[in-house]
Enzyme design. Structure first.
Site, PDB file in Angstrom:
ATOM      1  CG  ASP A   4      -4.109 -10.120  -4.453  1.00 33.17           C
ATOM      2  OD1 ASP A   4      -3.308  -9.417  -5.102  1.00 33.17           O
ATOM      3  OD2 ASP A   4      -4.045 -10.250  -3.215  1.00 33.17           O
ATOM      4  CE1 TYR A   6       0.922 -10.679   1.888  1.00 30.17           C
ATOM      5  CE2 TYR A   6      -1.225 -10.026   2.741  1.00 30.17           C
ATOM      6  CZ  TYR A   6       0.144  -9.863   2.692  1.00 30.17           C
ATOM      7  OH  TYR A   6       0.738  -8.895   3.446  1.00 30.17           O
ATOM      8  NE  ARG A  20     -16.148   8.193   7.509  1.00 31.31           N
ATOM      9  CZ  ARG A  20     -17.437   8.484   7.378  1.00 31.31           C
ATOM     10  NH1 ARG A  20     -18.166   7.960   6.412  1.00 31.31           N
ATOM     11  NH2 ARG A  20     -18.023   9.332   8.207  1.00 31.31           N
ATOM     12  CE  LYS A  67       2.877  -5.886  -0.016  1.00 25.61           C
ATOM     13  NZ  LYS A  67       1.984  -7.018  -0.190  1.00 25.61           N
TER      14      LYS A  67
END
Ligand SMILES: *Cc1c(COP(=O)(O)O)cnc(C)c1O
Length: 393
Positions: free
Chosen positions: A185, A113, A60, A210
């Site tokens: 972004d 988005y 982590r 993407k």
């Protein structure tokens, strides 16, 4: 006959003292699925956990495949710092949780988005983080949206689905004049077309899900930025548990190898598709920044690296009925994401912008007849044939 206990114990602990090969000589990077690493002694454990010593102790907090991928992404963006997270949304959440707190204010593009809107309106709002949405293509309106407690401006390089272009250099100036940071972004552009940090942004987010990965088989995000704004990012990533899986990092690092080629080819195909669509009577409007008719064509020419991206949107004159006919007549799959090797299409009014009220959609220029193509790397002729089939219904 029973095994000797020491042989049995060795089998249970699969840690390898020495691998039969030197992993560095392998042409493919290894995958390190370990959730935890072995420490030599208490000093080493303490130094690894406090960060006094570089290395791995608990997944982590960091692992080799995440570092391998984030290193490549840092170079692609010319960034001082970069981390990968479990999704694009976790990268955005990480930026917010690391950089703002209760009673801070965000200035947010009104064309983000959909899920990013939800993050601000439903999630961070509950934590006392306020936001104002504004048309960030209008710099005067953007400057007017600041408050004394504004800390962060959030925009997208290319918006969904109308491909409006954010003027990153101008927005960075406005943000900095108000002692705020600019986060961009960059998912629709990718670093192959735009490096927001070069234009003055402080932070950049990518959904690696993407086109950067490009194969629809990974969900990951990237946060990159300047060292001066970075101090809280890594502790926040570990504490909120935004870590990325080693296997997905390995896949995405492989996808990155072909990113530049894919973006080039897909952008050229998209430019051809946009031109073809613009000449058709069935089509009322085409949105593609490579077309001289697009509102931001000049800005896009300046800010993108000579190509205009793989996403094309268009509005069918026949509205919803024409959109439904298009979807059923073409072999292009209706798949509401983007950035795959193959061309896919989406219908924003029933997917990405479903939750917006119809009037809000209309104000953004999205109608029931709007279709968004994520253009792939097939032969351009095939794409044109399939678009034509859709138009003919
Ligand atoms: C997909 C997407 C995101 C979210 O990324 P996930 O990897 O799906 O969490 C954020 N911004 C944009 C512009 C996107 O297209």
């Amino acid at each position: 006959m029973k095994n000797r206990p020491d042989v049995e114990a060795q089998r249970i602990c699969p840690a390898v003292e020495s691998l039969p090969i030197d992993p560095a000589s392998s042409m493919a990077p290894p995958i390190y699925p370990a959730s935890v690493y072995r420490c030599k002694d208490v000093d080493e454990a303490r130094d690894l956990l406090t960060g006094a010593k570089a290395g791995y102790i608990y997944r982590r907090n960091g692992h080799p495949n995440a570092d391998h991928l984030s290193h490549k992404c840092r170079q692609l963006h010319g960034a001082e710092e970069a981390v990968v997270c479990s999704s694009g949304m976790s990268a955005l959440s990480l930026a917010l949780l690391a950089l703002v707190e209760a009673n801070d204010h965000l200035v947010v593009s009104n064309q983000l988005y959909g899920q990013s809107f939800d993050l601000f309106s439903r999630e961070t709002a509950r934590l006392g983080i306020e936001h104002t949405t504004v048309d960030t293509c209008d710099l005067t309106a953007t400057a007017a949206a600041f408050r004394p407690n504004s800390k962060l401006v959030i925009v997208e390089t290319l918006t969904n689905p109308l491909l409006r272009v954010s003027d990153i250099a101008a927005l960075a100036d406005v943000a900095h004049q108000h002692d705020a940071l600019l986060l961009v972004d960059n998912t629709f552009a990718s670093p192959a077309l735009c490096r927001p940090l070069d234009w003055g942004a402080d932070l950049v987010v990518e959904s690696l899900t993407k086109i950067m990965n490009g194969h629809s088989d990974v969900m990951l995000g990237l946060l990159a930025g300047r060292t001066a704004v970075w101090s809280r990012v890594e502790p926040t990533l570990s504490a909120w548990g935004f870590c990325a899986s080693p296997f997905e990092c390995w896949l995405a690092a492989r996808g990155l190898g072909t990113m530049a080629l894919r973006v080039e080819r897909a952008s050229d195909n998209a430019a051809a598709a946009a031109k073809f669509l613009a000449d058709r009577d069935e089509v009322a409007e085409v949105h593609y920044p490579g077309l001289t008719s697009h509102a931001d064509h000049h800005l896009a020419t300046r800010q993108l690296a000579g190509r205009f991206g793989s996403i094309v949107s268009f509005t069918l004159a026949g509205g919803l009925a024409a959109a439904e006919r298009f979807l059923s007549a073409t072999a292009i799959p209706f798949s509401p994401s983007l950035g795959d090797l193959c061309t896919t299409l989406s219908h924003p009014a029933s997917t990405s912008h479903l939750r917006l009220a119809a009037e809000r959609r209309a104000a953004l220029g999205i109608t029931d007849g709007t279709i968004r193509l994520s253009v792939g790397i097939e032969p351009a002729d095939w794409i044109q044939t399939e678009v034509e089939k859709g138009l003919r219904g």
